[in-house]
Design a protein around this motif. Structure first.
Motif, PDB file in Angstrom:
ATOM      1  N   ILE A  43       0.863  -1.707  -0.141  1.00 15.27           N
ATOM      2  CA  ILE A  43       0.078   0.258  -0.077  1.00 15.27           C
ATOM      3  C   ILE A  43       0.967   1.652  -0.222  1.00 15.27           C
ATOM      4  N   PHE A  44       1.688   0.794   1.232  1.00 12.65           N
ATOM      5  CA  PHE A  44       2.846   2.826   1.078  1.00 12.65           C
ATOM      6  C   PHE A  44       3.532   2.526  -0.753  1.00 12.65           C
ATOM      7  N   HIS A  45       4.116   1.834  -1.301  1.00 10.05           N
ATOM      8  CA  HIS A  45       4.416   1.650  -1.842  1.00 10.05           C
ATOM      9  C   HIS A  45       3.538   2.387  -3.032  1.00 10.05           C
ATOM     10  N   ALA A  46       2.248   1.391  -2.654  1.00  8.16           N
ATOM     11  CA  ALA A  46       1.535   1.981  -4.338  1.00  8.16           C
ATOM     12  C   ALA A  46       1.401   3.455  -4.449  1.00  8.16           C
ATOM     13  N   LEU A  47       1.063   4.438  -2.766  1.00  5.74           N
ATOM     14  CA  LEU A  47       1.116   5.212  -2.734  1.00  5.74           C
ATOM     15  C   LEU A  47       2.236   6.138  -3.124  1.00  5.74           C
ATOM     16  N   ASP A  48       3.603   5.957  -3.138  1.00  3.06           N
ATOM     17  CA  ASP A  48       4.323   6.565  -3.845  1.00  3.06           C
ATOM     18  C   ASP A  48       4.609   6.422  -5.626  1.00  3.06           C
ATOM     19  N   LEU A  49       3.939   5.415  -6.137  1.00  4.21           N
ATOM     20  CA  LEU A  49       4.016   4.783  -7.411  1.00  4.21           C
ATOM     21  C   LEU A  49       3.062   5.977  -8.102  1.00  4.21           C
ATOM     22  N   VAL A  50       2.209   6.347  -7.158  1.00  2.00           N
ATOM     23  CA  VAL A  50       0.462   7.058  -7.625  1.00  2.00           C
ATOM     24  C   VAL A  50       1.533   8.287  -7.472  1.00  2.00           C
ATOM     25  N   ALA A  51       2.579   9.246  -6.494  1.00  2.00           N
ATOM     26  CA  ALA A  51       2.333  10.704  -6.285  1.00  2.00           C
ATOM     27  C   ALA A  51       3.761  10.942  -7.455  1.00  2.00           C
ATOM     28  N   ARG A  52       4.180   9.955  -8.048  1.00  2.00           N
ATOM     29  CA  ARG A  52       5.489  10.062  -8.753  1.00  2.00           C
ATOM     30  C   ARG A  52       4.703   9.865 -10.226  1.00  2.00           C
ATOM     31  N   GLY A  53       3.116   9.394 -10.202  1.00  2.00           N
ATOM     32  CA  GLY A  53       3.199   9.410 -12.048  1.00  2.00           C
ATOM     33  C   GLY A  53       2.172  10.867 -12.237  1.00  2.00           C
ATOM     34  N   LEU A  54       1.608  11.300 -10.513  1.00  2.00           N
ATOM     35  CA  LEU A  54       0.521  11.834 -11.072  1.00  2.00           C
ATOM     36  C   LEU A  54       1.104  13.077 -11.285  1.00  2.00           C
ATOM     37  N   GLN A  55       3.641  13.485 -10.971  1.00  2.00           N
ATOM     38  CA  GLN A  55       4.284  14.934 -11.526  1.00  2.00           C
ATOM     39  C   GLN A  55       4.415  14.014 -12.190  1.00  2.00           C
ATOM     40  N   ALA A  56       4.945  12.880 -13.268  1.00  2.00           N
ATOM     41  CA  ALA A  56       5.516  12.468 -13.980  1.00  2.00           C
ATOM     42  C   ALA A  56       4.095  12.837 -15.179  1.00  2.00           C
ATOM     43  N   GLY A  57       3.017  12.359 -14.780  1.00  2.00           N
ATOM     44  CA  GLY A  57       2.218  12.677 -15.890  1.00  2.00           C
ATOM     45  C   GLY A  57       1.824  11.815 -16.541  1.00  2.00           C
ATOM     46  N   ASN A  58       2.277  10.545 -16.140  1.00  2.00           N
ATOM     47  CA  ASN A  58       2.400   8.962 -17.118  1.00  2.00           C
ATOM     48  C   ASN A  58       2.991   8.319 -15.783  1.00  2.00           C
ATOM     49  N   ILE A  59       3.284   6.798 -16.284  1.00  2.00           N
ATOM     50  CA  ILE A  59       3.439   5.873 -15.048  1.00  2.00           C
ATOM     51  C   ILE A  59       4.593   6.417 -15.279  1.00  2.00           C
ATOM     52  N   PRO A  60       5.784   5.565 -13.902  1.00  2.00           N
ATOM     53  CA  PRO A  60       6.827   6.373 -13.393  1.00  2.00           C
ATOM     54  C   PRO A  60       7.956   5.309 -13.452  1.00  2.00           C
ATOM     55  N   VAL A  61       8.319   5.569 -14.423  1.00  2.00           N
ATOM     56  CA  VAL A  61       9.278   4.440 -15.135  1.00  2.00           C
ATOM     57  C   VAL A  61      10.608   5.440 -16.018  1.00  2.00           C
ATOM     58  N   ALA A  62      10.934   6.720 -16.151  1.00  2.00           N
ATOM     59  CA  ALA A  62      11.394   7.672 -17.024  1.00  2.00           C
ATOM     60  C   ALA A  62      13.242   7.396 -16.430  1.00  2.00           C
ATOM     61  N   ASN A  63      13.165   6.510 -15.960  1.00  2.00           N
ATOM     62  CA  ASN A  63      14.764   5.781 -15.654  1.00  2.00           C
ATOM     63  C   ASN A  63      14.660   4.516 -14.783  1.00  2.00           C
ATOM     64  N   PHE A  64      16.183   4.378 -14.486  1.00  2.00           N
ATOM     65  CA  PHE A  64      15.923   2.812 -14.233  1.00  2.00           C
ATOM     66  C   PHE A  64      15.981   2.075 -12.646  1.00  2.00           C
ATOM     67  N   PRO A  65      15.695   3.152 -12.227  1.00  2.00           N
ATOM     68  CA  PRO A  65      15.818   3.454 -10.347  1.00  2.00           C
ATOM     69  C   PRO A  65      14.056   3.244 -10.391  1.00  2.00           C
ATOM     70  N   GLN A  66      13.145   3.681 -10.947  1.00  2.00           N
ATOM     71  CA  GLN A  66      11.723   4.434 -11.469  1.00  2.00           C
ATOM     72  C   GLN A  66      10.956   2.493 -11.983  1.00  2.00           C
ATOM     73  N   SER A  67      12.247   2.349 -12.604  1.00  2.00           N
ATOM     74  CA  SER A  67      11.535   0.775 -13.093  1.00  2.00           C
ATOM     75  C   SER A  67      11.826  -0.266 -12.751  1.00  2.00           C
ATOM     76  N   LEU A  68      12.982  -0.236 -11.698  1.00  2.00           N
ATOM     77  CA  LEU A  68      13.555  -0.940 -10.681  1.00  2.00           C
ATOM     78  C   LEU A  68      12.201  -1.181  -9.484  1.00  2.00           C
ATOM     79  N   SER A  69      12.020   0.373  -9.897  1.00  2.00           N
ATOM     80  CA  SER A  69      11.227   0.252  -7.955  1.00  2.00           C
ATOM     81  C   SER A  69       9.612  -0.188  -8.312  1.00  2.00           C
ATOM     82  N   PHE A  70       9.032  -0.342  -9.603  1.00  2.00           N
ATOM     83  CA  PHE A  70       8.108  -0.641  -9.923  1.00  2.00           C
ATOM     84  C   PHE A  70       7.735  -2.088 -10.172  1.00  2.00           C
ATOM     85  N   LEU A  71       8.816  -2.863 -10.494  1.00  2.00           N
ATOM     86  CA  LEU A  71       9.365  -4.360 -10.668  1.00  2.00           C
ATOM     87  C   LEU A  71       8.927  -4.500  -9.097  1.00  2.00           C
TER      88      LEU A  71
END
Length: 274
Positions: A43-71
């Protein structure tokens, strides 16, 4: 950009990993507490991804650390569902530490301001393609964990050693083999769809379906390996120890290609998009 939710997620995953491992050593309710911690971490991790996605305007995978977090999040969510539905807390002892390490590495590599997806790639294809690819990888992570449990349990049975704390109920080898097969099927299906949607996205963006860059080439190699494994299981009847061992070997190829491409030569993939 750090959010308020990433550190609580890390803490929950750490408690989860400790709880699942402790639950394999001694009898008690440690696995139940670990499962609760895993759910809170998701749940906490999902909230982090949602916050980053809202700022990026799309799914937050703009770099390797973000894609690793999503994985890490998809793997944690899939393992939570698997543990609850199949009553296989033993999987948590192998998956939870992996999720913790992945998210911790992602957290340590996140530096500077938010990374935005290039305008040319900020389309509806991005969440479709990336989600399919990440879900496929998560299925292969769980298949590898299941195979590892199979090999450990088989080795202990042959040595007539206890499989866990007294009174613990553990899945038998036949059940583990069936679960491994189903996870491989789902993983290959997701990978196939990821390759297909990636080709369609590439045609719409760059005017060609395939360019043989490193990520595309390694994705094809991975697909061929897992397809050959499933074909061998169906046609040649490969099961048990051989199938589990090959699942781990092919998973090591997948991890090596994912890290190698992402960190050495990402091109248009690897989280940097070129």
């Amino acid at each position: 950009m750090d959010t308020l939710w990433l550190l609580p997620a890390l803490l929950c995953y750490a408690l989860c990993a400790i709880g699942f491992i402790a639950g394999r050593i001694r009898r008690g309710r440690m696995a139940d507490y670990a499962l609760t911690a895993l759910g809170a971490g998701v749940i906490f991790h999902a909230l982090d991804l949602v916050a980053r996605g809202l700022q990026a305007g799309n799914i937050p995978v703009a770099n390797f650390p973000q894609s690793l977090s999503f994985l890490a999040w998809v793997t944690a969510l899939a393992s939570l569902i698997m543990i609850v539905r199949l009553r296989m807390a033993v999987i948590g002892a192998f998956v939870a530490p992996s999720v913790l390490i992945a998210l911790l590495a992602s957290y340590l590599m996140m530096r500077g301001g938010p990374r935005m997806v290039p305008a040319a790639l900020n389309s509806y294809w991005l969440p479709i393609h990336v989600t399919l690819a990440i879900v496929g990888m998560a299925m292969f992570v769980l298949a590898a964990a299941t195979s590892l449990v199979y090999l450990v349990n088989e080795s202990r049975l042959k040595a007539k050693r206890p499989l866990g704390a007294p009174g613990q109920r553990l899945p038998n080898l036949e059940k583990l083999d069936r679960i491994n097969y189903r996870l491989l099927v789902w993983g290959l299906a997701m990978l196939s769809l990821a390759i297909l949607t990636g080709a369609m996205w590439a045609q719409a963006t760059w005017g060609r379906y395939w360019s043989w860059e490193p990520r595309e080439s390694w994705s094809l190699v991975t697909w061929l390996l897992y397809a050959a494994l499933l074909e061998s299981r169906i046609a040649a009847g490969w099961r048990g120890r051989r199938a589990a061992a090959l699942t781990l070997v092919f998973f090591s190829v997948l991890v090596g290609s994912y890290l190698g491409v992402s960190l050495v030569n990402p091109g248009k993939h690897g989280g940097s998009f070129g």
